[in-house]
Design a protein around this motif. Structure first.
Motif: not given
Length: 513
Positions: A317-325, A378-392
């Motif tokens: 939800r917070d990145n609708l204008n910046t995230s690429s589809a 849309v996703r309301v709560n972004s994926i954890d940038k410190n742990n889940a995102a880099p692990i993904n």
């Protein structure tokens, strides 16, 4: 050789442990069964280390194979919880087809967790013993649709239309493709391809064995156990031991043209579904878009709550204008969405309703009133940038390295909830809600955790255990005082029936005539 695993800020050596932390079961999860599928042990085992951005702090070795982990040596950081979830995800999604690799595109054969038992098959309508492990379609359901020219293979059919109540003549069918919330209102989710999602709940062998051994498939037995002042506590997975109870909930999206290259990014399966308009069964192909993994372990008796999604589902939800589809667009979001007018059937004739483009708005009609349309999500709560995102990102790279065409490189961990301190099982029966120490229940994002395909409409209000602390044993009309006793975080228990339930129901229906 020894495996050096960092479990805290200090380096800890695990003696002569020769296998990775997460590879701890020596028995195939499928066990002895009538299933036509068997666990495939890889001839070549790939391994990697799982960690976040700081590889010198917390590391968990990951092994690509079919052995589901029972527990971690210890849970003391979100990184370890996230990596444990990824090891589960890999093992549970290991192929059962000998000719398949991990995530072969357009492979319709079942992965390991798809061979587990459906909740509705385990808990039969008359409270009798469940069928043999490996049974996927109950005799009751097969008889209900015997007039249709669809043959059910009891050990090789994915049926995504289970009903809450089985009727002998099939006259009354409860159709429930909805999510858990909102309660009492339409809550199905429509994809951009104008199909609705289908859901299934699967229970593993340790869960099944526990239910069968204790007789808890019968509601009366559950109540008799409570009256003896004994709580119902599911088996805990052990480090270097048993897997423990696992409950999975999957979200599947129908595939209109499976031959398209888009679907090389998805786990596909063939299924039979119940059309809500025609009330008839039909064959289809479905794509996995969401997966909950609930796992009870010794270090986490309040269960480990992990959830995954396909990366093409929705934007933040917070990145609708910046995230690429994604290359073929999102599954549940259209940047050019327009309000849609839908004609629905009502008891008073046809009526018109508006399906708005306001994200995460529940539909305003049931699927037996009109066909599905896209629901803007849309996703309301972004994926954890410190742990889940880099692990993904790390695990997706590793999967692509070991299995270049694997569909599993296109899935991501949303988050994991775990307890910082062990909260033991109750020693006596307790009423719901289960009182847990919420301050110790951690997750990477530190907010409400939700899967956009399964908690679409409550992403900002409820997290997993907010609902599951209200799980109860099965209702029993002759012991209603105990109907509110805690069911160890598993709502599946409440689906148990008792021998007189079916005859009582038929008598009630006869009186209404």
């Amino acid at each position: 050789m020894n495996i050096k695993t960092i479990l805290s800020k200090k380096i800890v050596w695990l003696g002569v442990v020769i296998i990775p932390l997460a590879a701890i079961s020596t028995k195939a999860e499928l066990g002895n069964s009538d299933s036509s599928y068997t666990a495939i042990i890889p001839t070549k085992t790939n391994t990697c280390n799982c960690y976040a951005t700081d590889s010198t702090s917390y590391i968990l070795p990951i092994t690509f194979h079919n052995i589901v982990p029972g527990d971690l040596f210890t849970f003391n950081h979100q990184i370890l919880a996230d990596c444990f979830a990824w090891q589960q995800f890999i093992s549970l999604n290991w192929p059962t087809n000998p000719s398949s690799d991990f995530g072969t595109p357009h492979d319709y054969s079942f992965v390991q967790w798809e061979t587990y038992m459906h909740r509705e098959v385990m808990f039969k309508d008359d409270g009798s013993r469940p069928p043999a492990w490996g049974t996927m379609v109950s005799d009751e359901y097969s008889r209900m649709f015997k007039t249709q020219k669809l043959l059910f293979n009891k050990t090789d059919t994915k049926l995504l239309t289970f009903v809450n109540k089985i009727e002998e003549n099939g006259a009354a069918i409860t159709f429930t493709p909805d999510q858990a919330s909102p309660v009492g209102k339409p809550s199905w989710l429509g994809a951009q391809n104008f199909t609705n999602l289908w859901y299934e709940i699967m229970l593993n062998k340790d869960y099944y064995d526990f239910i069968v051994e204790k007789g808890f498939y019968n509601a009366k037995v559950q109540h008799d156990t409570i009256k003896r002042n004994l709580p119902i506590n599911f088996p805990q997975g052990e480090y270097n031991g048993i897997v423990g109870a696992i409950e999975l909930k999957a979200a599947w999206m129908e595939v209109v043209k499976p031959e398209l290259s888009k679907w090389k990014r998805y786990k596909l399966s063939k299924a039979i579904v119940l059309d809500p308009i025609t009330r008839r069964l039909r064959r289809t192909v479905v794509a996995l878009v969401g997966l909950h993994i609930l796992h009870k372990t010794q270090n986490q008796p309040t269960w480990v709550w992990a959830t995954f999604e396909h990366i093409d589902n929705v934007p933040d939800r917070d990145n609708l204008n910046t995230s690429s589809a994604p290359p073929d667009g999102y599954n549940f979001y259209d940047p050019k969405c327009k309000d849609r007018e839908v004609k629905i059937r009502t008891p008073n004739g046809d009526s018109l309703v508006i399906v708005p483009c306001i994200p995460n708005t529940p539909p305003r009609y049931y699927l037996n009133q009109a066909g599905p349309v896209p629901i803007q999500t849309v996703r309301v709560n972004s994926i954890d940038k410190n742990n889940a995102a880099p692990i993904n990102a790390l695990m997706q790279r590793k999967i692509k390295k070991f299995y270049p065409n694997s569909v599993w490189q296109y899935y991501e961990l949303i988050d994991v909830i775990w307890s910082q301190s062990i909260q033991p099982d109750p020693t006596v029966p307790i009423r719901v809600p289960r009182n847990i120490n919420r301050s110790t229940m951690l997750s990477g994002a530190g907010t409400v955790i939700a899967n956009s395909t399964m908690e679409t409409y409550v992403q900002s209000t409820k997290t997993c255990f907010d609902c599951h602390i209200f799980s109860t044993i099965a209702p029993y009309s002759r012991d209603t005082i105990n109907n509110s006793k805690f069911g160890d975080f598993s709502f599946a228990l409440t689906f148990a029936k008792y021998p007189a339930a079916k005859s009582d129901y038929l008598k009630k229906m006869k009186k209404k005539k």
